[in-house]
Design a protein around this motif. Structure first.
Motif, mmCIF file in Angstrom:
data_model
loop_
_atom_site.group_PDB
_atom_site.id
_atom_site.type_symbol
_atom_site.label_atom_id
_atom_site.label_comp_id
_atom_site.label_asym_id
_atom_site.label_seq_id
_atom_site.Cartn_x
_atom_site.Cartn_y
_atom_site.Cartn_z
ATOM 1 N N MET A 111 4.624 -26.007 17.909
ATOM 2 C CA MET A 111 3.867 -25.505 19.070
ATOM 3 C C MET A 111 3.637 -26.645 20.071
ATOM 4 O O MET A 111 3.280 -27.761 19.682
ATOM 5 C CB MET A 111 2.524 -24.946 18.579
ATOM 6 N N ALA A 112 3.830 -26.397 21.334
ATOM 7 C CA ALA A 112 3.635 -27.434 22.349
ATOM 8 C C ALA A 112 2.161 -27.807 22.432
ATOM 9 O O ALA A 112 1.302 -26.964 22.200
ATOM 10 C CB ALA A 112 4.103 -26.913 23.699
ATOM 11 N N SER A 113 1.899 -29.088 22.780
ATOM 12 C CA SER A 113 0.508 -29.533 22.775
ATOM 13 C C SER A 113 -0.328 -28.760 23.802
ATOM 14 O O SER A 113 -1.524 -28.615 23.670
ATOM 15 C CB SER A 113 0.423 -31.034 23.020
ATOM 16 N N ALA A 114 0.327 -28.243 24.853
ATOM 17 C CA ALA A 114 -0.399 -27.484 25.876
ATOM 18 C C ALA A 114 -1.020 -26.220 25.285
ATOM 19 O O ALA A 114 -1.993 -25.705 25.825
ATOM 20 C CB ALA A 114 0.552 -27.126 27.000
ATOM 21 N N ASP A 115 -0.445 -25.725 24.181
ATOM 22 C CA ASP A 115 -0.963 -24.498 23.575
ATOM 23 C C ASP A 115 -2.141 -24.763 22.640
ATOM 24 O O ASP A 115 -2.706 -23.839 22.091
ATOM 25 C CB ASP A 115 0.144 -23.798 22.780
ATOM 26 N N LYS A 116 -2.473 -26.029 22.453
ATOM 27 C CA LYS A 116 -3.568 -26.349 21.523
ATOM 28 C C LYS A 116 -4.916 -25.973 22.087
ATOM 29 O O LYS A 116 -5.193 -26.236 23.257
ATOM 30 C CB LYS A 116 -3.559 -27.854 21.215
ATOM 31 N N ARG A 117 -5.756 -25.400 21.255
ATOM 32 C CA ARG A 117 -7.142 -25.157 21.662
ATOM 33 C C ARG A 117 -7.932 -26.408 21.337
ATOM 34 O O ARG A 117 -7.813 -26.947 20.242
ATOM 35 C CB ARG A 117 -7.710 -23.984 20.853
ATOM 36 N N GLU A 118 -8.734 -26.843 22.280
ATOM 37 C CA GLU A 118 -9.536 -28.044 22.040
ATOM 38 C C GLU A 118 -11.013 -27.687 22.021
ATOM 39 O O GLU A 118 -11.475 -26.888 22.834
ATOM 40 C CB GLU A 118 -9.289 -29.072 23.148
ATOM 41 N N HIS A 119 -11.713 -28.263 21.075
ATOM 42 C CA HIS A 119 -13.159 -28.029 20.994
ATOM 43 C C HIS A 119 -13.867 -29.366 20.979
ATOM 44 O O HIS A 119 -13.424 -30.299 20.312
ATOM 45 C CB HIS A 119 -13.531 -27.304 19.690
ATOM 46 N N LEU A 120 -14.995 -29.428 21.679
ATOM 47 C CA LEU A 120 -15.853 -30.611 21.595
ATOM 48 C C LEU A 120 -17.182 -30.165 20.996
ATOM 49 O O LEU A 120 -17.836 -29.267 21.541
ATOM 50 C CB LEU A 120 -16.074 -31.213 22.983
ATOM 51 N N TYR A 121 -17.528 -30.737 19.855
ATOM 52 C CA TYR A 121 -18.751 -30.325 19.172
ATOM 53 C C TYR A 121 -19.707 -31.503 19.003
ATOM 54 O O TYR A 121 -19.300 -32.571 18.550
ATOM 55 C CB TYR A 121 -18.417 -29.756 17.784
ATOM 56 N N LYS A 122 -20.945 -31.259 19.318
ATOM 57 C CA LYS A 122 -21.980 -32.281 19.101
ATOM 58 C C LYS A 122 -22.582 -32.102 17.711
ATOM 59 O O LYS A 122 -23.111 -31.030 17.393
ATOM 60 C CB LYS A 122 -23.071 -32.145 20.179
ATOM 61 N N VAL A 123 -22.494 -33.155 16.919
ATOM 62 C CA VAL A 123 -22.980 -33.101 15.533
ATOM 63 C C VAL A 123 -24.004 -34.223 15.319
ATOM 64 O O VAL A 123 -23.758 -35.381 15.667
ATOM 65 C CB VAL A 123 -21.793 -33.245 14.548
ATOM 66 N N LEU A 124 -25.143 -33.869 14.734
ATOM 67 C CA LEU A 124 -26.202 -34.848 14.494
ATOM 68 C C LEU A 124 -26.096 -35.424 13.092
ATOM 69 O O LEU A 124 -25.708 -34.714 12.157
ATOM 70 C CB LEU A 124 -27.569 -34.167 14.620
ATOM 71 N N VAL A 125 -26.438 -36.699 12.960
ATOM 72 C CA VAL A 125 -26.529 -37.310 11.635
ATOM 73 C C VAL A 125 -27.947 -37.863 11.528
ATOM 74 O O VAL A 125 -28.315 -38.803 12.244
ATOM 75 C CB VAL A 125 -25.466 -38.418 11.445
ATOM 76 N N ILE A 126 -28.740 -37.206 10.671
ATOM 77 C CA ILE A 126 -30.159 -37.575 10.584
ATOM 78 C C ILE A 126 -30.573 -37.811 9.129
ATOM 79 O O ILE A 126 -29.865 -37.430 8.194
ATOM 80 C CB ILE A 126 -31.068 -36.492 11.249
ATOM 81 N N GLY A 127 -31.729 -38.430 8.955
ATOM 82 C CA GLY A 127 -32.226 -38.774 7.624
ATOM 83 C C GLY A 127 -33.007 -40.069 7.717
ATOM 84 O O GLY A 127 -32.935 -40.775 8.745
ATOM 85 N N ASP A 128 -33.724 -40.393 6.635
ATOM 86 C CA ASP A 128 -34.638 -41.534 6.672
ATOM 87 C C ASP A 128 -33.935 -42.890 6.878
ATOM 88 O O ASP A 128 -32.719 -43.002 6.756
ATOM 89 C CB ASP A 128 -35.490 -41.548 5.400
ATOM 90 N N LEU A 129 -34.742 -43.875 7.125
ATOM 91 C CA LEU A 129 -34.289 -45.259 7.339
ATOM 92 C C LEU A 129 -33.406 -45.760 6.192
ATOM 93 O O LEU A 129 -33.773 -45.595 5.018
ATOM 94 C CB LEU A 129 -35.514 -46.172 7.359
ATOM 95 N N GLY A 130 -32.292 -46.351 6.538
ATOM 96 C CA GLY A 130 -31.481 -47.047 5.540
ATOM 97 C C GLY A 130 -30.756 -46.177 4.523
ATOM 98 O O GLY A 130 -30.249 -46.684 3.516
ATOM 99 N N VAL A 131 -30.659 -44.862 4.778
ATOM 100 C CA VAL A 131 -29.994 -43.987 3.794
ATOM 101 C C VAL A 131 -28.465 -44.083 3.891
ATOM 102 O O VAL A 131 -27.754 -43.651 2.982
ATOM 103 C CB VAL A 131 -30.440 -42.507 3.931
ATOM 104 N N GLY A 132 -27.982 -44.622 5.025
ATOM 105 C CA GLY A 132 -26.535 -44.825 5.160
ATOM 106 C C GLY A 132 -25.863 -43.981 6.240
ATOM 107 O O GLY A 132 -24.648 -43.787 6.207
ATOM 108 N N LYS A 133 -26.624 -43.515 7.215
ATOM 109 C CA LYS A 133 -26.052 -42.675 8.284
ATOM 110 C C LYS A 133 -24.970 -43.435 9.076
ATOM 111 O O LYS A 133 -23.860 -42.938 9.260
ATOM 112 C CB LYS A 133 -27.161 -42.211 9.255
ATOM 113 N N THR A 134 -25.342 -44.632 9.524
ATOM 114 C CA THR A 134 -24.390 -45.432 10.303
ATOM 115 C C THR A 134 -23.173 -45.781 9.447
ATOM 116 O O THR A 134 -22.032 -45.719 9.919
ATOM 117 C CB THR A 134 -25.089 -46.710 10.818
#
Ligand code: GTP
Ligand code: MG
Length: 211
Positions: free
Chosen positions: A1-24
């Motif tokens: 399939m040509a790349s022009a036919d690709k559907r693109e999605h942009l999603y905002k996803v949160l990463v939360i939790g207490d200090l130092g749990v390893g999110k970063t």
């Protein structure tokens, strides 16, 4: 399939939790295949972009919002959560107190943001640092499964940013849910058009009769 036919999605996803749990660390591992044992607390919020070739016809860009653990004590989370369509809540399996905080993060999230259709933002729970000795409920898979059902999590995964365990699978699970919601949202929007058209047709018929 040509790349022009690709559907693109942009999603905002949160990463939360207490200090130092390893999110970063989870984000660094997921996006850059990198791990550092040194702790540098995030200040405010950081961002990262992960591009997924989901399938032949779908490209997904995940905009990951890495929110500092200390933000739970501030009042900026409402601003950070805006327009998110998915979230990871992270706790540290070696510190049971961080698991107790999971409920607080979930309440904070659900009280401040919903999907456009009013439903809660899908959320996957990450039991991070599973390369180390576990403390508390996380030792019992059935109890964790029950906890997630009760509290409305999509699923939960034991993860290790250090040893690259389950991070891709957890992300797949969340993205699957986000795509499902997005498709059903499009469907709902399409179906709203039907009654409107039907009404117009009825009105037109009425106009026709009075002529
Ligand atoms: P804040 O930014 O303060 O909210 O913390 P954070 O949740 O971003 O934690 P961060 O990723 O900075 O990790 C905290 C510490 O835990 C660091 O020293 C990491 O190296 C360590 N760490 C993170 N993930 C893992 C893991 O899977 N296993 C082990 N053993 N250590 C980890
Ligand atoms: Mg951080």
């Amino acid at each position: 399939m040509a790349s022009a036919d690709k559907r693109e999605h942009l999603y905002k996803v949160l990463v939360i939790g207490d200090l130092g749990v390893g999110k970063t660390s989870i984000i660094k591992r997921y996006v850059h295949q990198f791990f550092s044992p040194h702790y540098r607390a995030t200040i405010g919020v950081d961002f990262a972009l992960k591009v997924l070739n989901w399938d032949q016809s779908t490209l997904v860009r995940l905009q990951l919002w890495d929110i500092a653990g200390q933000e739970r004590y501030g009042n900026m989370t409402r601003v950070y959560y805006k327009e998110a369509v998915g979230a990871f809540i992270v706790f540290d399996v070696t510190r049971a107190a961080t698991f107790e905080a999971v409920q607080k993060w979930k309440n904070d999230l659900d009280s401040k943001v919903t999907l456009p259709n009013g439903k809660p933002v899908p959320c996957v729970l990450l039991a991070n640092k599973c390369d180390q000795a576990k403390e508390g409920l996380v030792n019992s898979k059935p109890q964790m499964d029950e906890y997630c059902r009760e509290k409305g999590f999509v699923d939960w995964y034991e993860t290790s940013a250090k040893e690259n365990v389950n991070i891709d699978d957890a992300a797949k699970s969340l993205v699957t849910k986000i795509l499902e919601n997005d498709e059903s949202n499009e469907w709902e929007q399409d179906s709203e058009v039907v009654p409107l058209d039907a009404k117009q047709t009825t009105q037109k018929t009425g106009d026709g009769c009075s002529c």
